[in-house]
Design a protein around this motif. Structure first.
Motif, PDB file in Angstrom:
ATOM      1  N   GLY A  63       3.828 -27.702 -28.465  1.00  0.00           N
ATOM      2  CA  GLY A  63       4.516 -28.800 -27.976  1.00  0.00           C
ATOM      3  C   GLY A  63       3.886 -29.533 -26.491  1.00  0.00           C
ATOM      4  N   TYR A  64       3.134 -28.384 -25.588  1.00  0.00           N
ATOM      5  CA  TYR A  64       2.893 -28.579 -24.404  1.00  0.00           C
ATOM      6  C   TYR A  64       1.395 -29.239 -24.390  1.00  0.00           C
ATOM      7  N   SER A 107       9.589 -31.462 -20.379  1.00  0.00           N
ATOM      8  CA  SER A 107       9.903 -31.737 -21.461  1.00  0.00           C
ATOM      9  C   SER A 107      11.379 -33.219 -20.969  1.00  0.00           C
ATOM     10  N   TYR A 134       2.493 -23.254 -25.516  1.00  0.00           N
ATOM     11  CA  TYR A 134       3.141 -23.737 -26.972  1.00  0.00           C
ATOM     12  C   TYR A 134       1.931 -25.378 -27.693  1.00  0.00           C
ATOM     13  N   SER A 149       6.978 -30.407 -32.142  1.00  0.00           N
ATOM     14  CA  SER A 149       7.385 -29.592 -30.748  1.00  0.00           C
ATOM     15  C   SER A 149       8.333 -28.680 -30.555  1.00  0.00           C
ATOM     16  N   ASN A 172       7.377 -23.305 -32.655  1.00  0.00           N
ATOM     17  CA  ASN A 172       7.617 -22.587 -31.150  1.00  0.00           C
ATOM     18  C   ASN A 172       7.161 -21.004 -31.774  1.00  0.00           C
ATOM     19  N   TYR A 208      10.183 -36.204 -23.771  1.00  0.00           N
ATOM     20  CA  TYR A 208      11.705 -36.885 -24.677  1.00  0.00           C
ATOM     21  C   TYR A 208      12.136 -37.824 -24.345  1.00  0.00           C
ATOM     22  N   ILE A 211       1.183 -31.526 -27.078  1.00  0.00           N
ATOM     23  CA  ILE A 211       1.422 -33.111 -27.593  1.00  0.00           C
ATOM     24  C   ILE A 211       1.795 -33.598 -25.750  1.00  0.00           C
ATOM     25  N   GLY A 254      12.290 -27.837 -28.420  1.00  0.00           N
ATOM     26  CA  GLY A 254      12.837 -29.369 -27.863  1.00  0.00           C
ATOM     27  C   GLY A 254      13.998 -29.000 -27.549  1.00  0.00           C
TER      28      GLY A 254
END
Length: 430
Positions: free
Chosen positions: A42-43, A98, A40, A24, A28, A102, A45, A403
């Motif tokens: 990451g989204y 986000s 993306y 993530s 990107n 994290y 995930i 990130g």
């Protein structure tokens, strides 16, 4: 609950979580779709892991309180016509997910700050190897080896620099590389200057430094400058001033005299911000004007909504109201209206004193300086990430791209970890 999971299973589980979070961060330049918003990897995930994290850990009260204020402010300004509901929800939801994601990652990995940072360093080394391969491929004319747009659909080949190409590795552009690798560059520079190394071997450090320089990124040049400054401060400015000043002067003169784009940006930025020059098509550098225009927009918006801004995602609306580029008919001068071309300008415009103060308090209160009486890895992590935060505030307007929230939270908990280590050391002495 993790203490009931056998060690091997827990380690395997942690491996996949770590792999996902660094995917993530580093990948990107690929999106699944671009409308109604860019989705993306990451989204995906976030969607897979977040529900389990929320059920296990609940909500962090401090984070929840901050986002509650942002929610109330945002809804108010949507009703007032200073923002659109679509723009507000798109940015607010992404930002909310986000930061909580994290935060949960650090909880899930038992606040293991050092391992998380070292994994980041290894990721930067891997990205640098790809960057070196890209550079060599370009020099020998191997197209598929230096142009990755054939499999990364938000990636661009950037010509320029002294060698005909500005290295961006797997990042969408060199500026992103200059931002994400900045903390690793700081550590790599430390490893080269000092007798001991941390997290990377000297050869790995050299690879990161070379690729960072070959990006020919203006943001990267600022990262190099800040790295020298922070190292000088950490080890005593007087001791390193003889090395620092000549290096800075040489680096600046080299870039100014050899990299045309760098010279044009410096001249235009100085002219716009310092001398008050007006935009001249063909003379003023486009990127400098875009930054200056967003600065003017943020300033005007701040004057009328200085306490909480006009809400997350509202800068495009403010841009339509205050932009000084409305009469410029050439395409490109109204770009970056969504992210203000700078996170600091965007915070000023969208969150006012409230949002800016949160960042300033975190940056100052959570900073870990090098203390020879209690020398741990924490100061390296702190200084490296602080450089990254400063660079993002200055030039990267996207709140959660690559990130960034992960590093803000890592910076905070690195400070907590350092204070705990100080208390433990004091108890051992007693």
């Amino acid at each position: 609950m993790t203490e009931h999971i056998p060690y091997i299973e827990r380690s395997r589980k942690n491996f996949w979580i770590v792999l996902f979070i660094y995917i993530s961060i580093f990948i990107n330049s690929f999106v699944f779709f671009k409308e109604p918003f860019e989705f993306y990897l990451g989204y995906l995930i976030f969607i897979v892991l977040l529900p389990g994290f929320i059920l296990r850990y609940g909500f962090n009260k401090n984070l929840f309180f901050i986002f509650l204020i942002l929610l109330v402010t945002g809804v108010f300004h949507v009703i007032a016509g200073n923002n659109t509901s679509q723009q507000f929800l798109k940015v607010f939801v992404g930002l909310f997910l986000s930061y909580f994601f994290y935060y949960y990652v650090i909880l899930e990995l038992d606040y293991d700050i050092e391992s998380l940072f070292k994994w980041y360093l290894k990721g930067c080394y891997f990205v640098s190897l790809i960057g070196l391969f890209q550079f060599v491929s370009y020099r020998i004319g191997f197209y598929a080896g230096y142009n990755y747009s054939w499999f990364l659909n938000k990636w661009s080949f950037i010509p320029g620099g002294n060698f005909g190409v500005r290295i961006n590795s797997i990042f969408a552009e060199p500026t992103h590389l200059g931002s994400v690798l900045s903390a690793a560059f700081f550590v790599a520079l430390y490893n080269i200057i000092r007798s001991e190394t941390y997290g990377l071997t000297r050869m790995q450090s050299i690879a990161i430094i070379v690729v960072y320089v070959l990006s020919f990124s203006g943001l990267g040049q600022m990262g190099i400058f800040l790295s020298f400054v922070f190292l000088a401060i950490s080890f005593g400015l007087v001791r390193y001033i003889i090395l620092l000043i000549p290096v800075m002067i040489f680096s600046y003169n080299f870039l100014y005299n050899n990299v045309i784009e760098f010279k044009e940006r410096i001249d235009s930025t100085f002219g716009l911000f310092i001398e008050g020059e007006k935009f001249e098509l063909g003379k003023t550098h486009g990127s400098s004007f875009i930054l200056y225009n967003n600065y003017r927009v943020a300033l005007e918006n701040f004057k009328t909504n200085f306490l909480f801004g006009t809400g997350i995602g509202s800068h495009p609306t403010a841009f339509e109201r205050y932009s000084i580029a409305k009469d410029i008919k050439v395409w490109g001068f109204n770009l970056n209206s969504a992210d203000a071309n700078s996170m600091l300008l965007r915070l000023i415009s969208e969150t006012g004193i409230f949002g800016v103060a949160i960042f300033l308090v975190i940056m100052v209160k959570c900073y870990v300086k090098r203390d020879i009486n209690h020398l741990t890895y924490h100061w390296l992590v702190s200084n490296g990430i602080l450089i990254m935060i400063i660079l993002n505030l200055f030039r990267q307007g996207h709140y959660f791209l690559n990130g960034f929230p992960f590093f803000v939270i890592l910076y905070y908990y690195n400070s907590v970890s350092y204070r705990n280590s100080q208390e433990s050391a004091l108890i051992r002495q007693l």
